[in-house]
Design a protein around this motif. Structure first.
Motif, PDB file in Angstrom:
ATOM      1  N   THR A  68      36.656  27.164  76.439  1.00 59.15           N
ATOM      2  CA  THR A  68      37.019  27.515  75.511  1.00 59.15           C
ATOM      3  C   THR A  68      37.577  26.557  75.044  1.00 59.15           C
ATOM      4  O   THR A  68      37.929  26.722  73.534  1.00 59.15           O
ATOM      5  CB  THR A  68      38.071  28.805  76.152  1.00 59.15           C
TER       6      THR A  68
ATOM      7  N   MET B 146      35.022  35.631  73.402  1.00 61.37           N
ATOM      8  CA  MET B 146      35.284  34.746  74.544  1.00 61.37           C
ATOM      9  C   MET B 146      36.113  34.939  75.303  1.00 61.37           C
ATOM     10  O   MET B 146      36.086  34.802  76.420  1.00 61.37           O
ATOM     11  CB  MET B 146      36.731  33.735  73.585  1.00 61.37           C
TER      12      MET B 146
ATOM     13  N   ILE C  79      35.605  35.550  79.437  1.00 56.63           N
ATOM     14  CA  ILE C  79      36.792  34.484  80.832  1.00 56.63           C
ATOM     15  C   ILE C  79      37.114  35.337  81.543  1.00 56.63           C
ATOM     16  O   ILE C  79      37.693  35.436  81.980  1.00 56.63           O
ATOM     17  CB  ILE C  79      37.424  33.881  79.559  1.00 56.63           C
TER      18      ILE C  79
END
Length: 320
Positions: free
Chosen positions: A73, A144, A148
């Motif tokens: 990330t 993202m 995550i």
């Protein structure tokens, strides 16, 4: 010792994609007769580095642990911002590296701040590149997040982990499936927003650029006065309606249909009718219809409770 080949392989893929998007401003340069190789050179460098990273980190098994997910990330945002600033450096705007990196990072993170003073006379290629950076950043934050957050068991996204006897069920296919659905919605909203801007008086170039930055909630414009340049209340209403669509969808997912209609739709009708009757109603109705195939289509295998969790998380992200 952790093997970070998967991380750098993914970054290589992202750079190749970024380089491919740089060809769009290059086409714009050709259309508007801006004779320079800014974006062609930038695309070549970016794709070349991306291919090197991919070839150097080929691996049969690609898995990410929590530490590598954080690394991916962080490096993704930094690398995209770094290579995204190359066109600004090579342009005739005479921007320093710091200013170019700031502009690129502001775009990819949908911050909306800019160091370019006279946007009205800026090259069209640069203007569309700023819009593309924000557009990519808008979907990037969401992708993202859904990649995550399940690893962290944070909030509603932990519903991706199914507590059942099927231990072979992995999070990656679910993430891929949700990413495709969200990307489809994102594209459809961008297209309908651009049509709305064009119908109410924007030129084709301005409507495309503003639709991308509107959906991304970034705010980059092609003029120094932003939306105020057009002096058009209809355009201003469009710029308000479309960023609110994810919130509307969240309300739709978390309420029964009668509740959604009574609490969200009915209060809007008098204001919409008073402002601009038919066109706005048609546009907003089209936006709500966009969502229906993703919820009730034959190929949608995601449970409604998961969709609710996804969009609750998205709407939380939109607040920050």
């Amino acid at each position: 010792m952790n093997n970070n080949k998967t991380v750098f392989f993914a970054i290589g893929i992202l750079l190749i994609i970024l380089g491919a998007f740089m060809l769009i401003p290059f086409i714009v340069q050709l259309i508007y007769d801006e004779k320079n190789s800014t974006f062609l050179s930038s695309a070549a460098v970016t794709v070349f580095i991306g291919i090197l990273l991919v070839l150097a980190n080929l691996e049969e098994s690609r898995k990410l642990n929590l530490q590598q997910a954080f690394l991916l990330t962080t490096l993704s945002w930094l690398s995209i911002a770094l290579f995204g600033c190359i066109p600004f450096l090579l342009s005739n705007l005479s921007l320093s590296f710091v200013d170019s990196f700031f502009e690129s990072m502001s775009g990819i993170t949908t911050t909306g701040s800019t160091v370019i003073i006279n946007l009205d006379n800026a090259p069209k290629g640069i203007l569309i590149w700023r819009a593309i950076l924000q557009w990519l950043g808008g979907i990037g934050v969401i992708v993202m997040a859904i990649t995550i957050l399940p690893l962290l068991n944070i909030g509603g996204m932990q519903l991706f982990r199914v507590k059942g006897s099927d231990t072979t069920e992995k999070i990656l296919p679910k993430t891929r499936e949700v990413t495709i659905i969200i990307s489809t919605i994102y594209l459809m909203l961008t297209f309908s927003c651009g049509i709305g801007y064009w119908l109410f008086g924007m030129g084709i170039f301005d409507s495309i650029a503003h639709s991308m930055t509107t959906i991304a909630t970034g705010g980059f414009s092609t003029y120094s006065d932003s939306i105020g340049y057009f002096q058009n209340p209809k355009i201003e209403v469009i710029s308000i309606i479309f960023p609110a669509n994810l919130t509307f969808f969240n309300r739709f997912m978390t309420h029964t249909l009668p509740q959604f209609l009574y609490h969200d739709i009915l209060p809007m009708i008098p204001n919409i009718l008073h402002t601009h009757p038919a066109p706005l109603i048609l546009l907003q109705t089209a936006n709500w219809i966009i969502y229906l195939p993703t919820l009730f289509g034959k190929h949608t295998r995601i449970r409604p409770i998961r969709m609710q969790a996804i969009y609750q998380t998205i709407c939380q992200l939109q607040r920050y």
